[in-house]
Motif scaffolding. Structure first.
Motif, PDB file in Angstrom:
ATOM      1  N   LEU A  56       5.830  -0.717  -4.136  1.00  0.00           N
ATOM      2  CA  LEU A  56       5.249  -2.036  -4.389  1.00  0.00           C
ATOM      3  C   LEU A  56       5.127  -2.846  -3.099  1.00  0.00           C
ATOM      4  O   LEU A  56       4.129  -3.541  -2.874  1.00  0.00           O
ATOM      5  N   ALA A  57       6.134  -2.736  -2.245  1.00  0.00           N
ATOM      6  CA  ALA A  57       6.074  -3.415  -0.950  1.00  0.00           C
ATOM      7  C   ALA A  57       4.974  -2.820  -0.085  1.00  0.00           C
ATOM      8  O   ALA A  57       4.250  -3.542   0.620  1.00  0.00           O
TER       9      ALA A  57
ATOM     10  N   TYR B 113      10.962  -7.351  -6.191  1.00  0.00           N
ATOM     11  CA  TYR B 113      10.610  -5.997  -6.610  1.00  0.00           C
ATOM     12  C   TYR B 113      11.807  -5.076  -6.859  1.00  0.00           C
ATOM     13  O   TYR B 113      11.617  -3.866  -7.032  1.00  0.00           O
TER      14      TYR B 113
ATOM     15  N   LYS C 255       2.630  -7.954 -11.728  1.00  0.00           N
ATOM     16  CA  LYS C 255       2.705  -7.281 -10.430  1.00  0.00           C
ATOM     17  C   LYS C 255       3.390  -5.924 -10.528  1.00  0.00           C
ATOM     18  O   LYS C 255       3.453  -5.184  -9.546  1.00  0.00           O
TER      19      LYS C 255
ATOM     20  N   ARG D 232       2.248  -1.380  -1.219  1.00  0.00           N
ATOM     21  CA  ARG D 232       0.978  -1.843  -1.807  1.00  0.00           C
ATOM     22  C   ARG D 232       0.614  -3.237  -1.305  1.00  0.00           C
ATOM     23  O   ARG D 232      -0.529  -3.502  -0.907  1.00  0.00           O
ATOM     24  N   ASP D 233       1.603  -4.132  -1.303  1.00  0.00           N
ATOM     25  CA  ASP D 233       1.336  -5.502  -0.868  1.00  0.00           C
ATOM     26  C   ASP D 233       0.975  -5.555   0.610  1.00  0.00           C
ATOM     27  O   ASP D 233       0.081  -6.306   1.020  1.00  0.00           O
ATOM     28  N   LYS D 234       1.659  -4.750   1.397  1.00  0.00           N
ATOM     29  CA  LYS D 234       1.403  -4.742   2.844  1.00  0.00           C
ATOM     30  C   LYS D 234       0.001  -4.232   3.143  1.00  0.00           C
ATOM     31  O   LYS D 234      -0.678  -4.732   4.056  1.00  0.00           O
TER      32      LYS D 234
ATOM     33  N   ALA E 149      -2.539  -4.510   1.175  1.00  0.00           N
ATOM     34  CA  ALA E 149      -3.457  -5.557   0.702  1.00  0.00           C
ATOM     35  C   ALA E 149      -4.833  -5.022   0.316  1.00  0.00           C
ATOM     36  O   ALA E 149      -5.866  -5.602   0.661  1.00  0.00           O
TER      37      ALA E 149
END
Length: 368
Positions: free
Chosen positions: A248-249, A308, A330, A251-253, A255
């Motif tokens: 999840l981290a 997360y 999320k 994925r966010d990074k 973007a």
């Protein structure tokens, strides 16, 4: 170390005595007063960027501004935390930690060594039995589950379960996050695949997991490289197994460049848990107990989820409907998390031995 609406504030002395291992009965009001009188809490190994800890610590400070938090060595590991307790047995100064947040294996060993003390928070009954010491010496705080991270620019139809990974459409696509001979992350991925294949746990699930990965390798679907973020983004390993909080981290990074889909498999959902404990030599024992009450309240638990890391009381929070929709949106499908399995330390040790010993002979793929 790899290491968020309702705080319970109205416990009676009788209720707390029934659920807590406090040596003398305390109401919540009495505990708060005693903690404020101590005026300090010393933590260790809590990086603010990990599991939403920055917001969690800020939340505690806002609720109890009279208590100063002394943060030791945020980047320390579990072993460092245990050594800090040992080194400060006779020290009531600022280098003596009151509380620790460690990997599962460190809880039982710290109890056996007399380094931690029992305390059962008011929400004790909502912590799964398999993720806590029956006597209250240590208790799971948050966990991750093994999931699939999928590069959608390369893989249009993401696999939904372990068996799907064997499909021809995933040729040269599937990787582990580490070497299963040495990496706990990779070992538990193999273990989870074995549970999904009908394994009963421990050595049996590990053995079935090895056979699954032999099939995966023989089919040409397994890529024997460490499935790091760069390899996923570049499409070298467009499908990787990893803890969901890492994915999840990632994925966010990224973007959306590329888009990463996170799938918690429908079959075996295996959780890896961290645990909390109070030092047997805590200079501020009441502040330590109040810290635990905050962490295991709805507010504290949602704080970790925002970062997360799945709070140990996730199923209870979901059942009560207190998880904000924006948090759930999320995450992968919440119903899959409700199936989470918490392997015991004995099961994990048996799996590690079976997989690390027999990976080369059965699977024969050297992960680099």
């Amino acid at each position: 170390m790899f290491k968020f609406t309702g705080k319970v504030l109205s416990l009676t002395a009788v209720a707390l005595m029934a659920t807590s291992a406090i040596s003398s009965a305390q109401s919540m009001d009495e505990l708060v007063a005693a903690a404020k009188a101590e005026g300090q809490l010393t933590t260790i190994a809590l990086p603010h960027s990990w599991c939403g800890y920055g917001d969690v610590i800020a939340g505690f400070k806002a609720k109890y501004p009279e208590i100063t938090i002394n943060e030791l060595n945020p980047d320390a590991g579990s072993g460092d935390e245990i050594e800090a307790i040992k080194a400060n047995k006779d020290n009531k100064g600022p280098q003596a930690p009151d509380v620790i947040d460690v990997g599962l294996s460190f809880g039982p060993s710290a109890k056996a060594d007399g380094l931690i003390q029992p305390y059962k928070v008011s929400t004790w009954d909502t912590i799964p039995d398999s993720a806590k010491d029956a006597d209250g010496y240590w208790y799971g705080d948050y966990y991750g589950v093994l999931a699939f991270g999928v590069n959608k620019a390369v893989v249009q139809n993401a696999p939904q379960d372990w068996a799907d990974l064997l499909k021809p459409e995933y040729a040269n696509s599937v990787a582990l996050a580490g070497d299963p001979r040495t990496s706990n992350n990779a070992v538990m991925s193999v273990y989870a695949s074995g549970l999904a294949a009908g394994g009963t746990g421990g050595q049996d699930a590990a053995a079935k997991g090895l056979q699954f990965f032999k099939q995966l390798n023989d089919a040409g679907n397994f890529v024997p490289v460490d499935g790091e973020a760069a390899a996923v983004a570049q499409g070298t390993t467009p499908i990787v197994m990893n803890w969901d909080y890492n994915l999840l981290a990632m994925r966010d990074k990224m973007a959306g460049n590329p888009e990463i889909e996170i799938v918690v498999p429908k079959g075996a959902v295996v959780a890896g848990v961290y645990v909390q404990a109070i030092s047997a030599y805590a200079p501020h024992p009441n502040a330590a107990k109040l810290w635990m009450e905050y962490l295991y309240s709805d507010e504290g638990q949602l704080g970790w989820l925002k970062g997360y890391c799945h709070p140990i009381r996730f199923n209870d929070l979901a059942k009560k409907g207190v998880i904000p929709k924006e948090m759930l949106d999320k995450l992968p499908a919440a119903e899959n998390y409700e199936k989470a399995i918490f392997p015991t330390l004995e099961e994990q040790n048996a799996a590690k031995k079976e997989i690390s010993t027999n990976w080369d002979a059965i699977v024969g793929a050297v992960v680099k």
